[in-house]
Design a protein around this motif. Structure first.
Motif, PDB file in Angstrom:
ATOM      1  N   SER A 166      38.207  33.259  50.475  1.00  0.00           N
ATOM      2  CA  SER A 166      39.343  32.832  51.279  1.00  0.00           C
ATOM      3  C   SER A 166      39.343  33.619  52.584  1.00  0.00           C
ATOM      4  CB  SER A 166      40.647  33.074  50.527  1.00  0.00           C
ATOM      5  OG  SER A 166      40.850  34.473  50.337  1.00  0.00           O
ATOM      6  N   ASP A 167      40.243  33.269  53.501  1.00  0.00           N
ATOM      7  CA  ASP A 167      40.321  34.002  54.752  1.00  0.00           C
ATOM      8  C   ASP A 167      40.623  35.484  54.505  1.00  0.00           C
ATOM      9  OD1 ASP A 167      39.749  31.759  56.217  1.00  0.00           O
ATOM     10  OD2 ASP A 167      41.842  31.307  56.717  1.00  0.00           O
ATOM     11  N   ALA A 168      41.542  35.766  53.579  1.00  0.00           N
ATOM     12  CA  ALA A 168      41.883  37.156  53.283  1.00  0.00           C
ATOM     13  C   ALA A 168      40.692  37.889  52.667  1.00  0.00           C
ATOM     14  CB  ALA A 168      43.088  37.212  52.344  1.00  0.00           C
ATOM     15  N   GLN A 169      39.963  37.229  51.784  1.00  0.00           N
ATOM     16  CA  GLN A 169      38.800  37.850  51.157  1.00  0.00           C
ATOM     17  C   GLN A 169      37.676  38.058  52.160  1.00  0.00           C
ATOM     18  OE1 GLN A 169      38.450  34.880  48.123  1.00  0.00           O
ATOM     19  NE2 GLN A 169      39.444  36.136  46.555  1.00  0.00           N
ATOM     20  N   ALA A 170      37.499  37.110  53.089  1.00  0.00           N
ATOM     21  CA  ALA A 170      36.471  37.267  54.118  1.00  0.00           C
ATOM     22  C   ALA A 170      36.810  38.421  55.054  1.00  0.00           C
ATOM     23  CB  ALA A 170      36.318  35.973  54.905  1.00  0.00           C
ATOM     24  N   ALA A 171      38.093  38.543  55.446  1.00  0.00           N
ATOM     25  CA  ALA A 171      38.515  39.656  56.295  1.00  0.00           C
ATOM     26  C   ALA A 171      38.308  40.979  55.573  1.00  0.00           C
ATOM     27  CB  ALA A 171      39.978  39.488  56.692  1.00  0.00           C
ATOM     28  N   SER A 172      38.606  41.013  54.299  1.00  0.00           N
ATOM     29  CA  SER A 172      38.402  42.222  53.505  1.00  0.00           C
ATOM     30  C   SER A 172      36.922  42.570  53.445  1.00  0.00           C
ATOM     31  CB  SER A 172      38.959  42.013  52.093  1.00  0.00           C
ATOM     32  OG  SER A 172      38.627  43.099  51.253  1.00  0.00           O
ATOM     33  N   GLY A 173      36.071  41.551  53.273  1.00  0.00           N
ATOM     34  CA  GLY A 173      34.632  41.795  53.224  1.00  0.00           C
ATOM     35  C   GLY A 173      34.104  42.360  54.525  1.00  0.00           C
ATOM     36  N   LEU A 174      34.570  41.810  55.657  1.00  0.00           N
ATOM     37  CA  LEU A 174      34.127  42.323  56.955  1.00  0.00           C
ATOM     38  C   LEU A 174      34.588  43.759  57.156  1.00  0.00           C
ATOM     39  CD1 LEU A 174      32.794  41.846  59.689  1.00  0.00           C
ATOM     40  CD2 LEU A 174      34.950  40.854  60.490  1.00  0.00           C
ATOM     41  N   VAL A 195      42.556  45.293  52.275  1.00  0.00           N
ATOM     42  CA  VAL A 195      41.451  45.174  51.317  1.00  0.00           C
ATOM     43  C   VAL A 195      41.899  44.290  50.159  1.00  0.00           C
ATOM     44  CG1 VAL A 195      39.965  46.417  49.712  1.00  0.00           C
ATOM     45  CG2 VAL A 195      40.498  47.414  51.947  1.00  0.00           C
ATOM     46  N   THR A 196      41.095  43.295  49.852  1.00  0.00           N
ATOM     47  CA  THR A 196      41.352  42.405  48.724  1.00  0.00           C
ATOM     48  C   THR A 196      40.212  42.562  47.732  1.00  0.00           C
ATOM     49  OG1 THR A 196      42.479  40.812  50.160  1.00  0.00           O
ATOM     50  CG2 THR A 196      41.726  40.016  48.009  1.00  0.00           C
ATOM     51  N   LEU A 197      40.499  43.160  46.594  1.00  0.00           N
ATOM     52  CA  LEU A 197      39.474  43.399  45.589  1.00  0.00           C
ATOM     53  C   LEU A 197      39.310  42.183  44.691  1.00  0.00           C
ATOM     54  CD1 LEU A 197      40.339  47.078  44.559  1.00  0.00           C
ATOM     55  CD2 LEU A 197      38.640  46.290  46.220  1.00  0.00           C
ATOM     56  N   THR A 198      38.071  41.944  44.281  1.00  0.00           N
ATOM     57  CA  THR A 198      37.755  40.815  43.408  1.00  0.00           C
ATOM     58  C   THR A 198      36.988  41.320  42.197  1.00  0.00           C
ATOM     59  OG1 THR A 198      37.641  39.277  45.276  1.00  0.00           O
ATOM     60  CG2 THR A 198      36.569  38.595  43.229  1.00  0.00           C
ATOM     61  N   ALA A 199      37.441  40.959  41.006  1.00  0.00           N
ATOM     62  CA  ALA A 199      36.714  41.329  39.794  1.00  0.00           C
ATOM     63  C   ALA A 199      35.419  40.514  39.730  1.00  0.00           C
ATOM     64  CB  ALA A 199      37.569  41.052  38.561  1.00  0.00           C
ATOM     65  N   PRO A 200      34.265  41.162  39.605  1.00  0.00           N
ATOM     66  CA  PRO A 200      32.999  40.424  39.628  1.00  0.00           C
ATOM     67  C   PRO A 200      32.763  39.638  38.343  1.00  0.00           C
ATOM     68  CG  PRO A 200      32.602  42.735  39.160  1.00  0.00           C
ATOM     69  CD  PRO A 200      34.061  42.614  39.465  1.00  0.00           C
ATOM     70  N   ALA A 236      26.262  52.192  49.576  1.00  0.00           N
ATOM     71  CA  ALA A 236      27.257  51.610  50.475  1.00  0.00           C
ATOM     72  C   ALA A 236      27.487  50.141  50.131  1.00  0.00           C
ATOM     73  CB  ALA A 236      26.809  51.753  51.930  1.00  0.00           C
ATOM     74  N   SER A 237      26.424  49.436  49.764  1.00  0.00           N
ATOM     75  CA  SER A 237      26.564  48.036  49.340  1.00  0.00           C
ATOM     76  C   SER A 237      27.414  47.926  48.080  1.00  0.00           C
ATOM     77  CB  SER A 237      25.182  47.417  49.098  1.00  0.00           C
ATOM     78  OG  SER A 237      24.411  47.382  50.282  1.00  0.00           O
ATOM     79  N   LEU A 238      27.184  48.831  47.146  1.00  0.00           N
ATOM     80  CA  LEU A 238      27.980  48.822  45.916  1.00  0.00           C
ATOM     81  C   LEU A 238      29.445  49.125  46.208  1.00  0.00           C
ATOM     82  CD1 LEU A 238      25.547  50.707  43.498  1.00  0.00           C
ATOM     83  CD2 LEU A 238      26.089  48.274  43.501  1.00  0.00           C
ATOM     84  N   PHE A 239      29.683  50.005  47.156  1.00  0.00           N
ATOM     85  CA  PHE A 239      31.046  50.354  47.548  1.00  0.00           C
ATOM     86  C   PHE A 239      31.750  49.159  48.191  1.00  0.00           C
ATOM     87  CE2 PHE A 239      33.894  51.880  50.951  1.00  0.00           C
ATOM     88  CZ  PHE A 239      34.821  52.583  50.189  1.00  0.00           C
ATOM     89  N   ALA A 240      31.016  48.400  49.009  1.00  0.00           N
ATOM     90  CA  ALA A 240      31.619  47.291  49.746  1.00  0.00           C
ATOM     91  C   ALA A 240      31.777  46.032  48.912  1.00  0.00           C
ATOM     92  CB  ALA A 240      30.779  46.982  50.989  1.00  0.00           C
ATOM     93  N   ALA A 241      30.948  45.853  47.899  1.00  0.00           N
ATOM     94  CA  ALA A 241      30.906  44.579  47.170  1.00  0.00           C
ATOM     95  C   ALA A 241      32.237  44.160  46.554  1.00  0.00           C
ATOM     96  CB  ALA A 241      29.810  44.632  46.105  1.00  0.00           C
ATOM     97  N   PRO A 242      32.958  45.013  45.824  1.00  0.00           N
ATOM     98  CA  PRO A 242      34.219  44.558  45.220  1.00  0.00           C
ATOM     99  C   PRO A 242      35.247  44.087  46.249  1.00  0.00           C
ATOM    100  CG  PRO A 242      33.500  46.616  44.221  1.00  0.00           C
ATOM    101  CD  PRO A 242      32.635  46.391  45.424  1.00  0.00           C
ATOM    102  N   ALA A 243      35.138  44.598  47.481  1.00  0.00           N
ATOM    103  CA  ALA A 243      36.054  44.174  48.541  1.00  0.00           C
ATOM    104  C   ALA A 243      35.519  42.976  49.319  1.00  0.00           C
ATOM    105  CB  ALA A 243      36.307  45.324  49.514  1.00  0.00           C
ATOM    106  N   GLY A 244      34.324  42.489  48.938  1.00  0.00           N
ATOM    107  CA  GLY A 244      33.784  41.281  49.556  1.00  0.00           C
ATOM    108  C   GLY A 244      32.591  41.485  50.454  1.00  0.00           C
ATOM    109  N   GLY A 245      32.094  42.709  50.617  1.00  0.00           N
ATOM    110  CA  GLY A 245      30.926  42.954  51.458  1.00  0.00           C
ATOM    111  C   GLY A 245      29.646  42.570  50.743  1.00  0.00           C
ATOM    112  N   HIS A 246      28.741  41.863  51.429  1.00  0.00           N
ATOM    113  CA  HIS A 246      27.569  41.326  50.736  1.00  0.00           C
ATOM    114  C   HIS A 246      26.387  42.291  50.694  1.00  0.00           C
ATOM    115  CE1 HIS A 246      26.821  40.455  54.941  1.00  0.00           C
ATOM    116  NE2 HIS A 246      25.569  40.149  54.683  1.00  0.00           N
ATOM    117  N   ALA A 247      26.088  43.007  51.785  1.00  0.00           N
ATOM    118  CA  ALA A 247      24.940  43.923  51.761  1.00  0.00           C
ATOM    119  C   ALA A 247      24.960  44.820  52.984  1.00  0.00           C
ATOM    120  CB  ALA A 247      23.621  43.140  51.705  1.00  0.00           C
TER     121      ALA A 247
END
Length: 413
Positions: free
Chosen positions: A36-44, A197-202, A251-262
């Motif tokens: 979603s927009d909120a999840q994408a903003a969190s990922g960025l 930050v919007t966390l997502t359970a993987p 750093a990728s592992l840290f960012a992933a739950p918040a939506g960061g890809h790599a």
């Protein structure tokens, strides 16, 4: 005083160019993966902060200008692949697995060498196939929205001719002006502009692991980490590749739950911090990479604003800006794919299968393109090209951190 300010200014420019030139690609990729927009903003935001922390740590710890960035080709892969079966939680699970693989490559050098040994034509063709859908967006935008996309493309062309470094940021600025002039007055009403930050359970499934996590790992390694190392070696540094992979993987592992890809080493923007423009003394240029990391983390505070602007813009316009940012990478990838006549057909098969966007048993085209290209090489009994070092043996990292980067992959953000 000038000597102290110069690397700081170079780092600030590195952060600004890195963010402005490809954040649209990141947002397009995350939204294509189901965010979603909120999840994408969190990922960025998570990517900016993670990249900043990794760059600051690596630069301070090793006194080498090791710039860190998000995986731009990885974001393009998300656009090409689309939402995985299971949606956004499964995409987040794939991001985590990709991060684990990057850490593993840092801990076990044979894994890193195996990725570096992917045949040059196949690696280049797979990346070209991943980039192609976004790179055609400027053409489609000119047809669908000529009055809006036209100034963006013209601005990019002019800056590309006279100030190439600022071509994509300039095109983005023109796009922002166009959005402001054409968007409804209430377009940003209700948008979450503050950083959050919007966390997502993987979640995980087999098709996403094979079709998204593995290609994301391979693209990030072959198109970012390996050429990023080559840039540093080219400037005379002896960077610890294993340590860099471990730091960016964590750093990728840290960012992933918040939506960061790599998260990975930067390539082209790395040259801004590692070159003589950053400081005449190579031993002082690490200040530029640390400053770039801090600057990128601060720019992440604007992730909400950036996402809100993207949300009110015509999707094709945002894709057009992203496509302009990737044209150079596409050109380099295509050249890398078809240089050797003996492997040209295998490269073309890889490119066609990847660019087709087909999904088979839930696995996307990037994986099947890689498989098809390697099978073509085996079918015609053509031995893959032997990986060659990007620099003399004596200039490479030593002991367990030593992985020899090759010149097989395009260099970009």
């Amino acid at each position: 005083m000038v000597g102290r300010v110069q690397p700081v200014l170079a780092g600030a420019v590195t952060a600004l160019v890195g963010f402005a030139s490809s954040f649209t690609v990141v947002l397009a990729g995350l939204r294509a993966a189901g965010a979603s927009d909120a999840q994408a903003a969190s990922g960025l935001l998570a990517l900016c902060v993670s990249c900043g922390l990794a760059a600051a740590w690596l630069g301070w710890r090793h006194r080498i200008p090791m710039s860190v960035a998000w995986s731009t080709p990885g974001a393009a892969l998300l656009v090409a692949t689309g939402p995985p079966p299971g949606g956004w939680p499964v995409a987040v699970g794939a991001f985590l697995v990709s991060g684990v693989l990057i850490v593993a490559a840092g801990l076990f050098p044979p894994l890193g060498r195996a990725v570096a040994a992917i045949p040059k034509p196949v690696a280049g063709a797979m990346l070209a196939g991943v980039l192609l859908p976004l790179c055609t967006a400027p053409v489609r935008a000119l047809v669908e929205l000529p009055t809006v996309a036209g100034p963006v493309v013209i601005g990019w062309l002019l800056l590309h001719r006279f100030a190439r470094r600022w071509a994509v940021p300039g095109a983005l600025l023109v796009a922002v002006i166009a959005i402001a002039l054409t968007a409804p007055p209430t377009g940003l009403t209700g948008a979450a502009l503050a950083p959050s930050v919007t966390l997502t359970a993987p979640a995980w499934n087999a098709s996403a692991l094979v079709g998204l996590a593995l290609p994301l790992f391979l693209v990030t390694m072959a198109a970012q980490n390996v050429p990023g190392m080559a840039v540093l070696v080219g400037y005379g540094y002896r960077p610890p590749f294993g340590a860099a992979l471990r730091a960016t993987g964590l750093a990728s592992l840290f960012a992933a739950p918040a939506g960061g890809h790599a998260v990975n080493l930067a390539a082209i923007t790395a040259a801004l911090a590692a070159g003589p423009d950053a400081h005449p003394d190579p031993e002082r240029r690490w200040v530029a990479s640390v400053t770039a990391g801090v600057g990128l983390a601060l720019l992440g505070l604007g992730a909400g604003v950036a996402t809100a602007l993207v949300a009110v813009a015509p999707p094709i316009l945002i894709e057009a800006v992203a496509g302009l940012a990737l044209l150079g990478a596409l050109a380099t990838a295509l050249a890398s794919a078809v240089t050797d006549p003996a492997t040209r057909e295998a490269a073309v098969v890889t490119f066609v299968v990847t660019a087709s966007g087909v999904t088979l048993i839930g696995v996307g085209g990037a994986f099947w393109g890689l498989v098809a290209g390697c099978l073509m090489l085996l079918l015609f009994h053509r031995r893959p090209p032997v990986a060659r070092a990007a620099a003399p043996e004596s200039s490479m990292p030593e002991h367990e951190d030593r992985v020899i980067p090759t010149d097989r992959t395009p260099q970009h953000h």
